[in-house]
Write a protein that holds these residues in place. Structure first.
Motif, PDB file in Angstrom:
ATOM      1  N   SER A 154       0.785  -1.266   0.007  1.00 15.81           N
ATOM      2  CA  SER A 154       0.187   0.000   0.147  1.00 15.81           C
ATOM      3  C   SER A 154       0.793   1.251   0.055  1.00 15.81           C
ATOM      4  CB  SER A 154      -0.943   0.128   1.404  1.00 15.81           C
ATOM      5  OG  SER A 154      -0.148   0.150   2.359  1.00 15.81           O
ATOM      6  N   TYR A 180      -6.415   9.479  -4.433  1.00 16.61           N
ATOM      7  CA  TYR A 180      -6.729   8.771  -5.577  1.00 16.61           C
ATOM      8  C   TYR A 180      -5.457   8.008  -6.257  1.00 16.61           C
ATOM      9  CZ  TYR A 180     -11.016  11.659  -6.069  1.00 16.61           C
ATOM     10  OH  TYR A 180     -12.108  12.004  -5.864  1.00 16.61           O
ATOM     11  N   THR A 181      -5.782   6.908  -6.883  1.00 15.47           N
ATOM     12  CA  THR A 181      -4.593   6.044  -7.624  1.00 15.47           C
ATOM     13  C   THR A 181      -4.775   5.783  -8.661  1.00 15.47           C
ATOM     14  OG1 THR A 181      -4.333   5.101  -5.104  1.00 15.47           O
ATOM     15  CG2 THR A 181      -3.005   3.987  -6.998  1.00 15.47           C
ATOM     16  N   SER A 182      -3.899   6.073  -9.865  1.00 14.40           N
ATOM     17  CA  SER A 182      -4.199   5.531 -11.266  1.00 14.40           C
ATOM     18  C   SER A 182      -2.908   5.174 -11.968  1.00 14.40           C
ATOM     19  CB  SER A 182      -4.843   6.915 -11.711  1.00 14.40           C
ATOM     20  OG  SER A 182      -4.829   6.597 -13.299  1.00 14.40           O
ATOM     21  N   TYR A 194      -9.573   7.022 -12.117  1.00 14.65           N
ATOM     22  CA  TYR A 194      -8.699   6.379 -11.098  1.00 14.65           C
ATOM     23  C   TYR A 194      -9.115   4.934 -10.705  1.00 14.65           C
ATOM     24  CZ  TYR A 194     -12.907   7.353  -7.937  1.00 14.65           C
ATOM     25  OH  TYR A 194     -13.726   7.359  -7.139  1.00 14.65           O
ATOM     26  N   TYR A 198      -8.134   0.651  -5.225  1.00 18.16           N
ATOM     27  CA  TYR A 198      -7.252   1.092  -4.366  1.00 18.16           C
ATOM     28  C   TYR A 198      -7.212   2.594  -3.614  1.00 18.16           C
ATOM     29  CZ  TYR A 198      -4.980  -2.740  -6.920  1.00 18.16           C
ATOM     30  OH  TYR A 198      -5.056  -3.956  -7.429  1.00 18.16           O
ATOM     31  N   THR A 221      -3.739   4.310   0.837  1.00 18.81           N
ATOM     32  CA  THR A 221      -4.498   3.493  -0.282  1.00 18.81           C
ATOM     33  C   THR A 221      -5.236   2.159   0.227  1.00 18.81           C
ATOM     34  OG1 THR A 221      -2.564   2.204  -1.057  1.00 18.81           O
ATOM     35  CG2 THR A 221      -2.989   4.249  -2.120  1.00 18.81           C
ATOM     36  N   LEU A 228      -0.931  -3.262  -4.154  1.00 22.27           N
ATOM     37  CA  LEU A 228      -0.847  -2.548  -5.467  1.00 22.27           C
ATOM     38  C   LEU A 228      -0.031  -3.248  -6.590  1.00 22.27           C
ATOM     39  CD1 LEU A 228      -0.587   1.097  -4.532  1.00 22.27           C
ATOM     40  CD2 LEU A 228      -2.211   0.526  -5.969  1.00 22.27           C
ATOM     41  N   TRP A 233       2.756   4.045 -10.447  1.00 20.19           N
ATOM     42  CA  TRP A 233       1.242   4.487 -10.002  1.00 20.19           C
ATOM     43  C   TRP A 233       1.385   6.074  -9.753  1.00 20.19           C
ATOM     44  CZ3 TRP A 233      -3.011   1.626  -9.942  1.00 20.19           C
ATOM     45  CH2 TRP A 233      -2.992   0.269 -10.107  1.00 20.19           C
ATOM     46  N   ILE A 235      -0.699   9.262  -7.986  1.00 16.94           N
ATOM     47  CA  ILE A 235      -1.549   9.481  -6.767  1.00 16.94           C
ATOM     48  C   ILE A 235      -1.858  10.947  -6.683  1.00 16.94           C
ATOM     49  CG2 ILE A 235      -0.790   7.286  -5.442  1.00 16.94           C
ATOM     50  CD1 ILE A 235       0.857   9.236  -3.633  1.00 16.94           C
TER      51      ILE A 235
END
Length: 259
Positions: A154, A180-182, A194, A198, A221, A228, A233, A235
């Motif tokens: 994480s 946000y995670t993308s 996103y 996560y 996350t 992940l 990634w 964020i």
């Protein structure tokens, strides 16, 4: 008889061509309108949600009123970028009243005492026209330190959220904070932007969230779908209050490499 029909047909064709020429003689939209939404507190471009040009439900949008065409024009809206800038290369040459709308103190407040109007009257011509706006964000959302990749896969980040304006009429209670995670550097509040597996969402009621303003908030996350995956990634932090349309203010975007 054939000559008569030929003359009639030729005359109709000439009239048709003449008619088209009369009503299709306007220059196309070949002007460029560009600019930056500047945060008054940092003097930097204001980070934004994905563009709100289509309906104003998210992000910042540029509002155009073509005053050289009508005294009561229908508003036109231009998209903006998440980094606080905008550019549109297909604008008609004309005179416009231009303003911006987003997660900041409104530039136009007709009901205020006295009324507030920070829109700009601009003649767009000559190729490229630049129109900037300086705004007071509802919130400032900042990273504290560097996000940490944990052993369980994480990411933990710390944030500080503060008021962006001293105007009490625009100071709602803090209700939401997101991490946000993308896999892509285009992150906003739209779920398509996103990875929902996560993302972490903190919610507050009443003045509970407001009491946290100015403090360091820690957010990690989600592990509901496991660690992940190993790759790059991006964020981003977001926060909003219960004021008005409840638009989000954003941090900049950071890259975390999961190996």
């Amino acid at each position: 008889m054939k000559n008569i029909f030929y003359s009639i047909a030729l005359g109709a064709a000439i009239l048709s061509a003449s008619s088209c020429k009369k009503f299709d003689n306007y220059d196309g939209p070949d002007q460029t309108l560009q600019g930056t939404i500047i945060d008054v507190n940092t003097n930097k471009p204001m980070q934004s949600d994905l563009s709100g040009d289509a309906g104003g439900s998210a992000g910042t949008r540029i509002k155009l009123l073509e005053t050289s065409w009508s005294s009561n024009p229908t508003p036109l809206y231009l998209a903006t970028k998440i980094d606080g800038t905008y550019i549109n290369t297909k604008v008609f040459a004309a005179t416009y009243n231009i303003s911006a709308e987003g997660a900041f103190v409104p530039l136009v407040q007709p009901a205020a005492t006295p009324p507030v109007d920070q829109s700009q009257n601009v003649e767009v011509k000559g190729g490229t026209t630049t129109v900037n706006f300086t705004v007071e964000p509802l919130l400032e959302v900042e990273w504290v330190g560097t996000p940490v990749l944990n052993a369980n896969g994480s990411i933990t980040a710390q944030a500080k959220i503060t008021r962006g304006t001293t105007k009490t009429a625009f100071q709602g209670n803090l209700t939401d904070v997101w991490l946000y995670t993308s896999p892509y550097p285009y992150i906003g509040s739209n779920t398509n932007s996103y990875d929902t597996r996560y993302a972490t969402h903190l919610t507050y009621s009443g003045t509970t969230g407001t009491a946290l303003l100015g403090t360091t908030i820690t957010i990690t996350t989600s592990l509901s779908s496991g660690a992940l995956p190993k790759k790059d990634w991006y964020i981003r932090l977001a926060a909003r209050t219960d004021y008005g349309s409840k638009l989000y203010n954003f941090s900049d975007i950071k890259l975390v490499v999961v190996q």
